[in-house]
Design an enzyme around this catalytic site. Structure first.
Site, short mmCIF file in Angstrom:
data_model
loop_
_atom_site.label_atom_id
_atom_site.label_comp_id
_atom_site.label_asym_id
_atom_site.label_seq_id
_atom_site.Cartn_x
_atom_site.Cartn_y
_atom_site.Cartn_z
N GLY A 87 0.82 -1.19 0.00
CA GLY A 87 0.00 0.00 0.00
C GLY A 87 0.86 1.25 0.00
N PHE A 88 0.56 2.16 -0.92
CA PHE A 88 1.32 3.41 -0.98
C PHE A 88 0.39 4.59 -1.25
CE2 PHE A 88 4.78 6.28 -2.47
CZ PHE A 88 5.66 6.08 -1.42
N GLY A 89 -0.70 4.61 -0.48
CA GLY A 89 -1.58 5.77 -0.49
C GLY A 89 -1.07 6.79 0.51
N ALA A 90 -1.99 7.54 1.09
CA ALA A 90 -1.59 8.59 2.03
C ALA A 90 -0.86 8.03 3.24
CB ALA A 90 -2.82 9.38 2.47
N VAL A 91 -1.31 6.89 3.77
CA VAL A 91 -0.68 6.31 4.96
C VAL A 91 0.68 5.71 4.60
CG1 VAL A 91 -0.89 4.56 6.77
CG2 VAL A 91 -2.89 5.87 6.07
N GLY A 92 0.76 5.00 3.47
CA GLY A 92 2.03 4.42 3.05
C GLY A 92 3.09 5.48 2.81
N GLU A 111 -13.75 9.76 4.88
CA GLU A 111 -13.61 9.27 3.52
C GLU A 111 -14.63 9.98 2.62
OE1 GLU A 111 -11.27 7.21 2.66
OE2 GLU A 111 -10.58 6.74 4.68
N LYS A 171 -14.55 -1.83 14.93
CA LYS A 171 -13.42 -1.62 15.84
C LYS A 171 -13.73 -2.13 17.25
CE LYS A 171 -11.74 2.29 13.16
NZ LYS A 171 -11.66 3.76 13.03
#
Length: 348
Positions: free
Chosen positions: A7-12, A211, A226
């Site tokens: 994963g390399f979105g905003a968090v990645g 989101e 959660k």
């Protein structure tokens, strides 16, 4: 410690930025001054990268920012898919920060199983995946000598599970109560100031608290997912389907309810309540008026926090006002440091 990042979105991206920013500090907290290296990055649609002696993260971040993709970076190999990286790559820790819907978590769970089956440690922030697959992944990690850590999957940068693991050993958790969704908390606060639900949701999306489709936040589903993770991990409760929980979102919160709470000195919060009953663990999510003396009422904006009730330490309150990719990335980083420090062996 060599990391494979899925994963390399905003968090990645934020995770890699933190590694770059805090590289000297990280060497001081890892055993024998060990260095953290990202040797591979896998994505579904923007390519994969691999370099056995560590990727040049500054160059990767710059390249992805300019091109919107990973493949094509000079001097780095580009495997065909992330699955081959998981199965064949040489790494110590899998850090997973992809996104999956409530009903599409199986593919990433399979990838994590493959890593755990190789004896790798896994750190994830994927709440839907942990919710649906916690026990099978936990058992596999224990049997193969790996580790499964997921603090970021529930309250972003707030270390609920690691706190209990390290600072409350041998306790029995009988209840957990609090706010698990920052979007709903932010929306309710805006409604207190006179905004309509739709106006508050649009503002939460604009500020990045929600989101683009915040339905799971508003309807209470995210909080329930959660809450179930907490019940499974801290109370050894079995998996509960959403239909077996009491879930009420914030759509029916009225101005009258908000005014009544304010008049009484309290606040309306979307509260997750996890409580051990005589024969089972019960989970509910619904709006409640919280009195001012309860610390949960003090949670502002997109903050989240919980009160954990134990048999030996009484009530423990954990909260954080951090929200967003950077805070979630820090939770992944903190779990990565713990995973790198653990010495684990396979079960018999």
């Amino acid at each position: 410690m060599d990391i494979l990042l899925l994963g390399f979105g905003a968090v990645g991206r934020a995770f890699c930025e933190l590694l770059e920013e805090r590289s000297s500090s990280l060497r001081k907290v890892l055993p024998k001054g060990e260095e953290i290296r990202v040797v591979g990055i896998g994505t579904r649609t923007r390519g994969c990268l691999y370099k056995s002696n560590g990727l040049p993260l500054s160059a990767v971040l710059d390249w992805e920012s300019k091109t919107g993709k990973l493949f094509g970076l000079e001097g780095v190999s580009c495997p065909n898919d992330s699955e081959s990286l998981v199965e064949q790559g040489d790494y110590d820790l899998l850090v997973e920060c992809t996104t999956s819907s409530l009903y599409s978590s199986a593919p990433i769970a399979r990838a994590i199983k493959k890593a755990l089956d190789r004896g790798k440690a896994v750190v994830t922030c994927n709440s839907t995946m942990v919710y649906r697959h916690y026990f099978e992944l936990k058992e596999l990690a224990e049997c193969k000598g790996g580790a499964l850590l997921f603090d970021s999957a529930v309250v972003a940068g707030t270390p609920i599970f690691s706190y209990v693991r390290h600072f409350l050993p041998a306790v029995k958790v009988s209840a957990c109560y609090g706010v698990l969704n920052g979007t709903a908390n932010y929306v309710l606060e805006m409604m207190e100031d006179g905004a309509t639900l739709d106006e508050a949701v649009m503002e939460a999306v604009r500020k990045g608290f929600a989101e683009k489709d915040p339905l799971l936040d508003i309807e209470g589903t995210d909080s329930a997912i959660k809450a179930s993770i907490i019940a499974q991990a801290l109370m050894d409760a079995p998996f509960q389907a959403l239909d077996d929980m009491i879930i009420e979102g914030i759509r029916n919160v009225t101005p009258d309810m908000l005014r009544k709470a304010k008049k009484e000195g309290g606040r309306v919060k979307l509260v997750a309540n996890i409580r051990r009953g005589s024969s089972s663990v019960e989970i509910s999510v619904k709006p409640e008026i919280i009195p001012s003396e309860n610390p949960v009422s003090k949670l502002r904006g997109a903050s989240k926090g919980v009160i954990i009730t134990t048999d030996l330490a009484g009530e423990v309150y954990l909260a954080s006002d951090g929200f967003g990719p950077r805070q979630m990335a820090y939770g992944l980083l903190r779990d990565s440091i713990e995973a790198g420090s653990q010495k684990m062996g396979p079960c018999n």
